[in-house]
Design a protein around this motif. Structure first.
Motif, PDB file in Angstrom:
ATOM      1  N   GLU A 762       0.839  -1.190   0.000  1.00 64.54           N
ATOM      2  CA  GLU A 762       0.000   0.000   0.000  1.00 64.54           C
ATOM      3  C   GLU A 762       0.878   1.245   0.000  1.00 64.54           C
ATOM      4  OE1 GLU A 762      -3.201   0.050  -0.469  1.00 64.54           O
ATOM      5  OE2 GLU A 762      -3.043   2.239  -0.589  1.00 64.54           O
ATOM      6  N   GLY A 763       0.766   2.025  -1.059  1.00 70.42           N
ATOM      7  CA  GLY A 763       1.582   3.224  -1.173  1.00 70.42           C
ATOM      8  C   GLY A 763       2.965   2.982  -1.728  1.00 70.42           C
ATOM      9  N   VAL A 764       3.223   1.804  -2.281  1.00 76.41           N
ATOM     10  CA  VAL A 764       4.529   1.496  -2.882  1.00 76.41           C
ATOM     11  C   VAL A 764       4.280   0.760  -4.196  1.00 76.41           C
ATOM     12  CG1 VAL A 764       6.794   0.435  -2.574  1.00 76.41           C
ATOM     13  CG2 VAL A 764       5.516   1.249  -0.576  1.00 76.41           C
ATOM     14  N   TYR A 765       4.666   1.388  -5.312  1.00 76.39           N
ATOM     15  CA  TYR A 765       4.345   0.840  -6.627  1.00 76.39           C
ATOM     16  C   TYR A 765       5.576   0.892  -7.527  1.00 76.39           C
ATOM     17  CZ  TYR A 765      -0.263   1.740  -4.727  1.00 76.39           C
ATOM     18  OH  TYR A 765      -1.344   1.768  -3.905  1.00 76.39           O
ATOM     19  N   LYS A 766       5.697  -0.129  -8.379  1.00 75.52           N
ATOM     20  CA  LYS A 766       6.839  -0.200  -9.293  1.00 75.52           C
ATOM     21  C   LYS A 766       6.338  -0.215 -10.733  1.00 75.52           C
ATOM     22  CE  LYS A 766       9.182  -4.082  -9.811  1.00 75.52           C
ATOM     23  NZ  LYS A 766      10.108  -5.200  -9.539  1.00 75.52           N
ATOM     24  N   PHE A 767       6.790   0.768 -11.500  1.00 73.63           N
ATOM     25  CA  PHE A 767       6.497   0.830 -12.924  1.00 73.63           C
ATOM     26  C   PHE A 767       7.764   0.471 -13.697  1.00 73.63           C
ATOM     27  CE2 PHE A 767       3.336   3.491 -11.010  1.00 73.63           C
ATOM     28  CZ  PHE A 767       2.226   3.436 -11.845  1.00 73.63           C
ATOM     29  N   ARG A 768       7.572  -0.218 -14.816  1.00 76.38           N
ATOM     30  CA  ARG A 768       8.710  -0.491 -15.696  1.00 76.38           C
ATOM     31  C   ARG A 768       8.534   0.370 -16.946  1.00 76.38           C
ATOM     32  NH1 ARG A 768      12.799  -3.898 -15.861  1.00 76.38           N
ATOM     33  NH2 ARG A 768      12.037  -4.969 -14.011  1.00 76.38           N
ATOM     34  N   VAL A 769       9.491   1.248 -17.170  1.00 79.25           N
ATOM     35  CA  VAL A 769       9.438   2.202 -18.277  1.00 79.25           C
ATOM     36  C   VAL A 769      10.655   1.994 -19.162  1.00 79.25           C
ATOM     37  CG1 VAL A 769       9.303   4.630 -18.918  1.00 79.25           C
ATOM     38  CG2 VAL A 769       8.254   3.854 -16.783  1.00 79.25           C
ATOM     39  N   SER A 770      10.414   1.497 -20.377  1.00 83.50           N
ATOM     40  CA  SER A 770      11.512   1.241 -21.326  1.00 83.50           C
ATOM     41  C   SER A 770      12.606   0.399 -20.683  1.00 83.50           C
ATOM     42  CB  SER A 770      12.090   2.554 -21.860  1.00 83.50           C
ATOM     43  OG  SER A 770      11.094   3.287 -22.544  1.00 83.50           O
ATOM     44  N   GLY A 771      12.204  -0.614 -19.935  1.00 83.22           N
ATOM     45  CA  GLY A 771      13.164  -1.539 -19.337  1.00 83.22           C
ATOM     46  C   GLY A 771      13.762  -1.058 -18.025  1.00 83.22           C
ATOM     47  N   GLU A 772      13.409   0.149 -17.580  1.00 86.23           N
ATOM     48  CA  GLU A 772      13.949   0.671 -16.328  1.00 86.23           C
ATOM     49  C   GLU A 772      12.846   0.803 -15.289  1.00 86.23           C
ATOM     50  OE1 GLU A 772      17.155   3.580 -16.502  1.00 86.23           O
ATOM     51  OE2 GLU A 772      16.716   3.819 -18.633  1.00 86.23           O
ATOM     52  N   GLU A 773      13.234   0.763 -14.019  1.00 88.59           N
ATOM     53  CA  GLU A 773      12.260   0.791 -12.935  1.00 88.59           C
ATOM     54  C   GLU A 773      12.032   2.217 -12.438  1.00 88.59           C
ATOM     55  OE1 GLU A 773      13.213  -3.685 -11.217  1.00 88.59           O
ATOM     56  OE2 GLU A 773      14.029  -1.914 -10.183  1.00 88.59           O
ATOM     57  N   VAL A 774      10.763   2.526 -12.237  1.00 86.26           N
ATOM     58  CA  VAL A 774      10.370   3.800 -11.643  1.00 86.26           C
ATOM     59  C   VAL A 774       9.441   3.467 -10.473  1.00 86.26           C
ATOM     60  CG1 VAL A 774       9.184   5.986 -11.960  1.00 86.26           C
ATOM     61  CG2 VAL A 774      10.518   5.019 -13.847  1.00 86.26           C
ATOM     62  N   TYR A 775       9.723   4.033  -9.309  1.00 87.05           N
ATOM     63  CA  TYR A 775       8.905   3.770  -8.125  1.00 87.05           C
ATOM     64  C   TYR A 775       8.066   5.007  -7.793  1.00 87.05           C
ATOM     65  CZ  TYR A 775      12.088  -0.175  -7.518  1.00 87.05           C
ATOM     66  OH  TYR A 775      12.819  -1.318  -7.711  1.00 87.05           O
ATOM     67  N   VAL A 776       6.822   4.762  -7.423  1.00 86.20           N
ATOM     68  CA  VAL A 776       5.971   5.819  -6.878  1.00 86.20           C
ATOM     69  C   VAL A 776       5.654   5.409  -5.444  1.00 86.20           C
ATOM     70  CG1 VAL A 776       3.894   7.192  -7.177  1.00 86.20           C
ATOM     71  CG2 VAL A 776       4.978   6.158  -9.175  1.00 86.20           C
ATOM     72  N   VAL A 777       6.010   6.287  -4.500  1.00 89.39           N
ATOM     73  CA  VAL A 777       5.965   5.902  -3.083  1.00 89.39           C
ATOM     74  C   VAL A 777       5.285   7.000  -2.271  1.00 89.39           C
ATOM     75  CG1 VAL A 777       7.326   5.178  -1.086  1.00 89.39           C
ATOM     76  CG2 VAL A 777       8.149   4.683  -3.401  1.00 89.39           C
ATOM     77  N   TRP A 778       4.361   6.596  -1.385  1.00 92.70           N
ATOM     78  CA  TRP A 778       3.827   7.520  -0.396  1.00 92.70           C
ATOM     79  C   TRP A 778       3.567   6.832   0.943  1.00 92.70           C
ATOM     80  CZ3 TRP A 778       0.632   6.521  -4.781  1.00 92.70           C
ATOM     81  CH2 TRP A 778      -0.494   5.737  -4.541  1.00 92.70           C
TER      82      TRP A 778
END
Length: 835
Positions: A762-778
């Motif tokens: 909850e509040g921690v998400y991992k996106f994969r963008v063009s093979g790289e990881e991007v995290y959205v965290v709250w």
């Protein structure tokens, strides 16, 4: 062919779009664009190291490929043996004859499904809910009668083995490579997600049985034939999320599966990295078996060329999946395409043609270092070089070719290594001149930019769209992948003022305006004409419909379903035909075809004072949608129909939509849509729409086609909207029409082209963008990474680089990433944001 939890499933759909539909051709008059007459000099043979998935003759001939993998192909048990003991090879023969007439070798996929055999299993879990390919049956379990299946395989292989016994009449090129089903592990992944997709409905033990029997039958019929396992989908990160993928193949191998495979087959976005990973993970089972990559696409020219490194890791052949972009294709095929929507070649097009020409028939490969690879091709030696330390050749003449085909002859002593990677070709003068001549037949007329479009103009954020509002029909945010003119010009009220008399001038003007954005257009069809609505005079509500803003004067005051439905369907066909880009009755100057059509807007939003977009029941809307769908598909089978976005899914709204679905509405649209306004900001109504679809057994892509910010947005509102957008994507929304500045553009520039998203907590998400990881965290105090430097951006695009130990998480979302590309995007956005 995707690298994430949900993307394995989407990849199944990707190939549906990529193979079933015909690709549009391009006018030969268009300078610098691809036509069927593009060709190499005849002395250069087809590239035997490369092939194409699906029988796209334009792609195969243009790229001079040596192999085809018909997908799904005609080698389906039930199609060839519709009744036990009765064989019909007519369709399979036709495909084989076509391939050999083009000088192609075939990789044939065997599908072990026949309805008469599958029925013997009764009611076990053997059906997929949606048939991704019309050729394949819904029931996809292992054969019930293995003896009957084995006999079929022997007869099949015997017909095409070229030994002169029971061969197909006129057989010239025997089939020697057979694949056993496609991506057999996908159903395991989909089942864990509570869905019913996949090419095979069995588990690892079931697949092993099919593989073993198929192998034995093939070898009995043709001992020289080679057997490939069904393609292993792109090897995902080895963590708990994907353990079932690895467990499936580990079980197959532990039961002895590798004994029944001659060639290990996998699918990939990065063949070089995945070949290494595969050997590390399964090396003790597969030993030195060769690899084939039977599905591959990449997002840019560098990644396409990097695939050549995989040959040094045991890969023998690579099959491309993407050629020309077409709007209904999944985004990875669009981004991986070699030719843009309008027929313009990308830099990757020239990179692939260059690689096919220089490496398409190599004999040997040697890895000299991580940055230098040596290929021997006949009398030539071709080096692929990623380093300026190349010192292999010190004298003699060389041919230097950059990855997009710009080539020149030079003395080795004068060699300067710039614009890496490069192909450096060494050989006799005659051979070098022949290669130079071959490359010059397709190289760009002027140097192709390695970055084809700037960040400001490239519509890269395919997860985000603009919908016209605030009295600006053509509102657009640079970088967004979609624009939805709202209400838009696709309005029968103005186009067909008299029955069957069409005036597209206003519509054409709108299309020309919208297509300047370089984004895909979503066109809303308004089905009302005064002369047609006249038939409803006397019906309750006639002449009373109203609407706010621009809708008050762009729609008639009666908004019932078309009375003359046949006339309406003719209007829709004429409308779609004008903007479909097929070259027939198209709008003059059409640059970007329209492939996405929305039928009305918020049709259930009806009130006692007749403030509405549509007057009628859910059943009446069903009749309208059905007629629209049939007309759209008749005019353009590749077009996609989006259901009018639900204004809400509460109480009376939900009851209205229930009537629509109970009438059978789910059959007549391709994409489901919903809107979100105040009070509906947990996930922009994604979960509610998904639950409604599931209730009626439907699995449709979900788009949020309107997100309406509050009149005044506080910082707390901004935070709430960012969280809702993230949850919407996690819950299955594919595209979000949301442009509220600055939070939406910032999000679009960071994760707008994500391939996959995963909720870590909850509040921690991992996106994969063009093979790289991007995290959205709250989530307070929680970080998904333990060390290293990351770019950290707040929701307004303020970004800086920090060590993980210096990052503090509060209730406000932050973005964590390492990508320089994303950082540069944000920097380019700074000048336009209102923070």
């Amino acid at each position: 062919m995707r690298m994430g939890k949900i993307l394995v499933i989407i990849f199944v759909l990707m190939l549906v779009s990529g193979c079933v539909m015909e690709k549009p051709t391009v006018s030969e008059e268009e300078r610098g664009k691809i036509t069927e007459k593009t060709e190499y000099k005849e002395e250069f043979a087809r590239a035997n190291r490369f092939g194409f998935v699906c029988f796209d003759t334009l792609a195969i001939n243009d790229l001079r490929l040596g192999w085809v993998r018909p997908h799904p192909g005609p080698f389906i048990w039930g199609k060839i043996e519709p009744k036990r003991g009765e064989y019909d090879f007519s369709e399979a023969d036709e495909v084989v004859q076509k391939a050999q007439s083009m000088g192609l070798n075939i990789l044939a996929t065997i599908w072990p499904y026949a309805d008469w055999d599958q029925e013997e299993w009764g009611n076990i879990d053997r059906f997929v809910k949606k048939r991704d390919f019309p050729e394949l049956p819904f029931s996809r379990y292992k054969p019930y009668d293995m003896k009957a299946y084995k006999e079929f395989v022997k007869v099949l292989v015997e017909r095409y083995d070229g030994d002169g016994i029971d061969d197909m009449p006129g057989l010239e090129r025997p089939i020697k490579y057979w694949e056993v089903i496609n991506e057999p592990s996908t159903s395991i992944t989909s089942k864990l997600e509570g869905k019913s997709y996949g090419f095979f409905k069995g588990d690892a033990k079931d697949y092993f049985e099919v593989l073993k029997v198929t192998y034995e039958a093939i070898k009995e019929a043709d001992k020289d034939a080679k057997v490939l396992n069904g393609g292993m989908v792109p090897l995902p990160p080895e963590d708990s999320t994907f353990s079932n993928f690895y467990r499936f193949w580990e079980e197959v191998f532990e039961m002895g599966g590798s004994e029944y495979i001659d060639i290990v087959n996998f699918h990939s976005f990065s063949p070089y990295k995945d070949a290494i990973k595969l050997k590390e993970r399964f090396g003790k089972y597969i030993g030195d078996k060769p690899f084939w990559v039977t599905e591959f696409s990449a997002t840019n020219e560098y990644e396409y060329v990097e695939a050549s490194k995989s040959f040094s890791e045991g890969v023998e052949r690579i099959f491309y999946t993407a050629y020309r972009a077409f709007p209904e294709a999944p985004e990875d095929l669009i981004r991986g395409s070699l030719i843009d929507f309008d027929g313009t070649p990308k830099a990757s097009y020239y990179a692939v043609k260059t690689m096919n020409t220089l490496l398409g028939n190599f004999d040997e490969v040697e890895k000299l270092s991580k940055e230098v690879y040596k290929f021997k091709a006949g009398k030539l030696v071709v080096y692929v070089v990623w380093s300026d330390n190349f010192r292999e050749i010190s004298e003699g003449e060389l041919l230097v070719v950059d990855i997009t085909g710009n080539a020149y002859l030079i003395d080795a002593k004068e060699l300067e290594l710039e614009n890496l990677p490069l192909f450096i070709v060494y050989g006799g003068k005659k051979e070098l001149e022949e290669v130079l001549s071959a490359v010059e037949t397709f190289k760009p007329s002027s140097e192709v930019s390695k970055t084809t479009k700037s960040v400001e103009t490239e519509a890269f954020a395919f997860r985000f769209g603009n919908w016209g509002h605030k009295h600006d029909e053509y509102a657009y945010t640079p970088g967004y992948g979609w624009v939805k003119p709202h209400p838009g010009p696709f309005n029968r009220y103005f186009i067909e003022k008299e029955k069957e008399v069409y005036d597209f001038s206003g519509c054409d003007e709108g299309v020309r305006k919208a297509q300047k954005f370089n984004a895909e257009i979503v066109a809303t069809i308004w089905p009302y004409a005064d002369w047609d609505e006249e038939a409803y005079r006397g019906r309750e509500g006639y002449g009373k419909a109203t609407g706010d803003g621009p809708f008050a004067y762009v729609l008639p005051s009666s908004r019932f379903k078309p009375h003359d439905m046949d006339a309406y369907k003719e209007f829709v066909k004429a409308l779609v035909e004008r903007y479909d880009g097929d070259g027939v009755d198209d709008m003059p100057g059409l640059e970007k075809p329209i492939k996405y059509w929305e039928i009305l807007n918020e049709p259930e939003a009806q009130s006692e004072d007749y403030k509405c977009f549509f007057q009628g029941s859910g059943e009446e809307y069903f009749e309208l949608v059905k007629a629209t769908y049939e007309a759209v598909k008749e005019a353009d089978p590749q077009a996609r129909l989006i259901i009018g976005g639900a204004a809400s899914l509460e109480k009376e709204s939900l009851k209205w939509w229930e009537e629509f679905y109970q009438s059978g509405g789910g059959k007549y649209f391709d994409i489901a849509a919903v809107h979100s306004y105040s009070g509906e900001n947990y996930d922009f109504n994604t979960e509610k729409l998904k639950n409604l679809l599931e209730k009626y057994g439907l699995e449709k892509p979900i788009w949020i086609t309107e997100v309406g910010p509050r009149g005044y947005m506080s910082k707390e509102d901004d935070i709430m909207f960012v969280k809702a957008a993230v949850r919407a994507f996690v819950n299955g929304a594919e595209v979000l029409f949301f442009d509220y500045e600055p939070i939406a553009p910032v999000m679009a520039y960071i994760i707008g082209d994500f391939d996959d998203v995963e909720k870590l907590g909850e509040g921690v998400y991992k996106f994969r963008v063009s093979g790289e990881e991007v995290y959205v965290v709250w989530s307070l105090g929680e970080l998904p990474v333990e060390k290293g430097e990351f770019y950290v951006s707040d929701i307004y695009g303020n970004v800086e680089k920090r060590e993980v130990s210096e990052i503090k998480v509060k209730d406000e979302p932050i973005y964590l990433f390492k990508s320089e590309k994303i950082f540069q995007r944000l920097k380019s956005l700074e000048k336009t944001l209102v923070k």
